[in-house]
Design an enzyme around this catalytic site. Structure first.
Site, mmCIF file in Angstrom:
data_model
loop_
_atom_site.group_PDB
_atom_site.id
_atom_site.type_symbol
_atom_site.label_atom_id
_atom_site.label_comp_id
_atom_site.label_asym_id
_atom_site.label_seq_id
_atom_site.Cartn_x
_atom_site.Cartn_y
_atom_site.Cartn_z
ATOM 1 C CG ASP A 11 1.431 -9.053 -5.845
ATOM 2 O OD1 ASP A 11 0.594 -8.964 -5.316
ATOM 3 O OD2 ASP A 11 2.557 -9.324 -5.281
ATOM 4 C CG LEU A 12 0.432 -3.135 -3.131
ATOM 5 C CD1 LEU A 12 0.848 -2.060 -3.913
ATOM 6 C CD2 LEU A 12 -0.817 -3.012 -2.328
ATOM 7 C CG ASP A 13 0.805 -6.597 0.148
ATOM 8 O OD1 ASP A 13 1.306 -5.533 0.483
ATOM 9 O OD2 ASP A 13 -0.004 -7.098 0.297
ATOM 10 C CB THR A 19 3.447 -4.565 2.619
ATOM 11 O OG1 THR A 19 3.290 -4.945 1.209
ATOM 12 C CG2 THR A 19 3.344 -2.888 2.520
ATOM 13 C CE LYS A 47 7.736 -12.649 1.013
ATOM 14 N NZ LYS A 47 8.921 -12.488 0.268
ATOM 15 N N GLY A 48 1.316 -13.677 -1.094
ATOM 16 C CA GLY A 48 0.220 -13.743 -2.257
ATOM 17 C C GLY A 48 -1.007 -14.427 -1.907
ATOM 18 N NE ARG A 51 -6.899 -9.183 6.068
ATOM 19 C CZ ARG A 51 -7.835 -8.077 6.245
ATOM 20 N NH1 ARG A 51 -8.877 -7.848 7.099
ATOM 21 N NH2 ARG A 51 -7.875 -7.135 5.388
ATOM 22 C CB SER A 116 -3.193 -6.477 -4.751
ATOM 23 O OG SER A 116 -2.972 -6.805 -3.377
ATOM 24 C CB ALA A 117 -4.291 -11.538 -2.296
ATOM 25 C CB SER A 118 -3.704 -6.343 -0.050
ATOM 26 O OG SER A 118 -3.887 -5.651 0.988
ATOM 27 C CE LYS A 119 -11.341 -9.173 1.897
ATOM 28 N NZ LYS A 119 -12.267 -10.077 2.942
ATOM 29 C CG ASN A 120 -5.329 -3.680 4.603
ATOM 30 O OD1 ASN A 120 -6.207 -2.988 5.084
ATOM 31 N ND2 ASN A 120 -4.916 -4.739 5.061
ATOM 32 C CE LYS A 147 -2.389 -11.995 -6.754
ATOM 33 N NZ LYS A 147 -1.371 -11.009 -6.261
ATOM 34 C CD GLU A 171 1.964 -12.269 -7.759
ATOM 35 O OE1 GLU A 171 2.732 -12.351 -6.586
ATOM 36 O OE2 GLU A 171 0.698 -12.045 -7.328
ATOM 37 C CG ASP A 172 6.158 -11.085 -3.923
ATOM 38 O OD1 ASP A 172 4.849 -10.664 -4.221
ATOM 39 O OD2 ASP A 172 6.374 -10.746 -2.644
HETATM 40 C C1 BG6 Z 1 -1.306 -10.259 -0.370
HETATM 41 C C2 BG6 Z 1 0.100 -10.551 0.515
HETATM 42 O O1 BG6 Z 1 -0.701 -9.320 -1.014
HETATM 43 O O2 BG6 Z 1 -2.170 -9.960 0.414
HETATM 44 C C3 BG6 Z 1 -0.511 -11.637 1.440
HETATM 45 O O3 BG6 Z 1 1.115 -11.048 -0.219
HETATM 46 C C4 BG6 Z 1 -1.514 -11.115 2.359
HETATM 47 O O4 BG6 Z 1 0.744 -11.796 2.519
HETATM 48 C C5 BG6 Z 1 -2.904 -10.799 1.138
HETATM 49 O O5 BG6 Z 1 -2.074 -12.042 3.215
HETATM 50 C C6 BG6 Z 1 -4.028 -10.157 1.800
HETATM 51 O O6 BG6 Z 1 -3.567 -8.947 2.443
HETATM 52 P P1 BG6 Z 1 -4.598 -8.198 3.525
HETATM 53 O O7 BG6 Z 1 -4.085 -6.759 3.559
HETATM 54 O O8 BG6 Z 1 -6.051 -7.944 2.907
HETATM 55 O O9 BG6 Z 1 -4.480 -8.783 4.841
HETATM 56 MG MG MG Z 2 3.247 -10.217 -3.372
#
Ligand code: BG6
Ligand code: MG
Length: 217
Positions: A11-13, A19, A47-48, A51, A116-120, A147, A171-172
Site C-alpha cells: 500500500d502507499l499512503d 500522506t 484510511k484505505g 475518494r 493503492s486506492a489512490s488515483k494520485n 478496499k 498495509e496500514d
Molecule cells: C488511499 C488513502 O491510499 O487512497 C485514502 O488511504 C484515500 O485515504 C484513497 O481516500 C484515495 O486517494 P486519492 O488520492 O485517489 O484521493
Molecule cells: Mg494506507
C-alpha cells in the site's frame, strides 16, 4: 525453513509515505467549508478507502446531504488541495526504513507491486523518487472496487504472475488488511495491532522488518 513468499504488495499512503496527514488536512478543510469538523480518530476510518467513499463518510459525519453533481465538485475541490500539498513532497517524506527495505527485497529478487486506492499514486512515487522499485503499479485508476474488496491486490498478484498465497501485503488500514485476507494473501500490518487485528504480523514501520521476517510468515 518455509520460503513461500515471492511477491510483495505495498500500500502507499501510510506505509511508504505519510500522506494520511495531507488527506486529513484536505478533508478537514472541506468539512469546515460546510460548517463542521471531525477528529483524527474519525480520520482513521478514511484510511484505505476510495475518494468518493471517503466523501460519503465525511458528509455523514456532518449530517449533510448532497446531490451526485455536488459530490463530484466537493471531491474535486478536496483533491485539488491534496494535490497542491503532494506536489511539494520530497524524498524526505519517505517513512523510516522504507528505502532500505525496498532496496534489500528488490536486490534479493522479490517481485514488487504497488496496490493503492489512490488515483494520485504516480505523482507521489515520482516526487519521492521510489517509482523504480516497482515491477507493477495498481492504483485507483486501474480498479473498480475499493478496499476491503481484494481487487487491487489480486490484480497486483496476477500482474506479477504469482498466486495470492505467494504474496504478502503491507498495509496500514484495517480495510486493506481485510482486502489482503479476502484475497488469500498474507498481511503485515503497519501500525496498531489493536486496529489491524486480522494481520498475520503487526509492526510499527518497515524499519522493524527484515527479509528473515518474510521467510517466517
Ligand atoms: C488511499 C488513502 O491510499 O487512497 C485514502 O488511504 C484515500 O485515504 C484513497 O481516500 C484515495 O486517494 P486519492 O488520492 O485517489 O484521493
Ligand atoms: Mg494506507
Amino acid at each position: 525453513m518455509k520460503e513461500n513468499i515471492k511477491g510483495l504488495l505495498f500500500d502507499l499512503d501510510g506505509v511508504l509515505v505519510d500522506t494520511a496527514v495531507y488527506h486529513y488536512q484536505a478533508w478537514l478543510r472541506l468539512a469546515k467549508t460546510m460548517g463542521f469538523e471531525f477528529s483524527e480518530k474519525q480520520n482513521e476510518e478514511l484510511k484505505g478507502i476510495s475518494r468518493m467513499d471517503s466523501l460519503d463518510k465525511v458528509l455523514g459525519w456532518g449530517k449533510v446531504t448532497k446531490s451526485d453533481e455536488e459530490k463530484l465538485e466537493l471531491a474535486t475541490k478536496k483533491n485539488d488541495w491534496y494535490v497542491e500539498m503532494i506536489n511539494k513532497m520530497t524524498a524526505d517524506e519517505i517513512l523510516p526504513g522504507v528505502l532500505e527495505f525496498l532496496k534489500s527485497t528488490y536486490e534479493a529478487g522479490y517481485k514488487i507491486a504497488l496496490g493503492s486506492a489512490s488515483k494520485n499514486a504516480n505523482i507521489i512515487l515520482k516526487k519521492t523518487n521510489i517509482a523504480h522499485f516497482f515491477d507493477v503499479i495498481v492504483d485507483g485508476n486501474s480498479v473498480s472496487k475499493s478496499k476491503p474488496d481484494p481487487e487491487v491486490f489480486l490484480k497486483g498478484a496476477e500482474l506479477l504472475h504469482l498466486e495470492p498465497k505467494e504474496c504478502v501485503v503491507f498495509e496500514d488500514a484495517a480495510a486493506g488488511i481485510e482486502a489482503a485476507k479476502r484475497g488469500g494473501m498474507k498481511a503485515i500490518g503497519i501500525g496498531d495491532k489493536n486496529i489491524l487485528t486480522q494481520a498475520d504480523k503487526v509492526v510499527s514501520g518497515l524499519d522493524k522488518l527484515t527479509i528473515q521476517d518474510l521467510k517466517e510468515l
